[in-house]
Design an enzyme around this catalytic site. Sequence first.
Site, PDB file in Angstrom:
ATOM      1  N   ASP A  83       0.853  -1.182   0.000  1.00 39.36           N
ATOM      2  CA  ASP A  83       0.000   0.000   0.000  1.00 39.36           C
ATOM      3  C   ASP A  83       0.902   1.249   0.000  1.00 39.36           C
ATOM      4  O   ASP A  83       1.841   1.336   0.792  1.00 39.36           O
ATOM      5  CB  ASP A  83      -0.869  -0.046   1.271  1.00 39.36           C
ATOM      6  CG  ASP A  83      -2.005   0.952   1.249  1.00 39.36           C
ATOM      7  OD1 ASP A  83      -2.388   1.409   0.163  1.00 39.36           O
ATOM      8  OD2 ASP A  83      -2.532   1.257   2.350  1.00 39.36           O
ATOM      9  N   SER A 235     -13.066   3.383   4.914  1.00 41.45           N
ATOM     10  CA  SER A 235     -13.669   2.840   6.131  1.00 41.45           C
ATOM     11  C   SER A 235     -14.993   3.547   6.369  1.00 41.45           C
ATOM     12  O   SER A 235     -15.158   4.716   6.021  1.00 41.45           O
ATOM     13  CB  SER A 235     -12.737   3.052   7.332  1.00 41.45           C
ATOM     14  OG  SER A 235     -11.753   2.046   7.363  1.00 41.45           O
TER      15      SER A 235
HETATM   16 ZN   LIG Z   1      -4.466   4.996   0.785  1.00 47.81          ZN
END
Ligand SMILES: [Zn+2]
Length: 345
Positions: A83, A235
């Site tokens: 990531d 999220s």
């Molecule tokens: Zn990110």
Amino acid sequence: MPLVPMRQILDEAAKGGYGVGAFNVNNMEQIQAIMQAANDTNSPVIIQASRGALKYSKMIYLKKLMEAAAEEFPHIPVSMHLDHGNSLETCKEAIALGFTSVMMDGSLAEDGKSPNTYEQNVDITRRVVEYAHPLGVTVEGELGCLGGIEDGHGAGLSADEVDAHLTDPAQAEDFVAKTGLDALAVAIGTSHGAYKSGRKDPVTGEMLPPNLAMERIHEIHKRMPNCHMVMHGSSSVPKELVDIINQYGGNMPDTFGIPVEQIQDGIKHGVRKVNVDTDSRLAITGAIRKVFVETPGKFDPRDYLKPARDAAYAVYVARMNAFGQAGHATDYKGITLEDAKAYYK
Ligand SMILES: [Zn+2]
């Protein structure tokens, strides 16, 4: 099944019309919870580690844990993804370690803070693609800048600056053509972390979640129906998880998340990878706080890490069902990086 290239998971998701959660990990409990959830819902899944995670756990431990995950559940297609890689060097390190997918976030300079020019972004992303594809490894790039900071990475833009850095659909088309990447992270107003920039309801004065520029996703999908898009900072920051933290001595006021319905709208329009990190952090922290407050005599880490793992598991199951990946693990047989090499040729 060995760890599969992320490209395959995204191609299959496009075929099936669903999205796949990409969950960030730092430790064994998170990896176990993700894999148990993937097994119980029969979901393909992407496990990702940021540079911060690799530093925390030390690269070799995360690699071995992910290998263990693939070995324990051989029928589940799972990708190991870097990531927010910040340089060709970092991406090379991850690939050498066995990652089957890397993100080169060329929207920011190597310091992970100052925005790059468009030309710089094209250049660094293309170089990572040229290195990764002959090895069968998938590449995600990012166009536009997200708000918030993720593991020290991010420009920390204000709400207004975020608006100025949204992904331009015409430029996205040029970016994909020039770089040859596999997945495009788009900036549509989401932010990393639990404190997303909210907005005030003009009538009631109540704070609402951020307004997302979903029309940009629709437009990019119209221009490039085969482009796999990625939503970062996705999220949902469920109130019930924040409430548990605050009920047991935490202090997290005014948090906002991305409503699952908006993510589902994105999935209908080409979003194939949905990054979720904060929700599992909230679940874990709430569960641990509860044990500490309710049973202060306990001191065996298993007494709080097991409930923490269970709470994270429940989040993963909910997301896998909401994104539509549930039920699709056994639709196909995972390919290897060797197979992917042939695909890119
Ligand atoms: Zn990110």
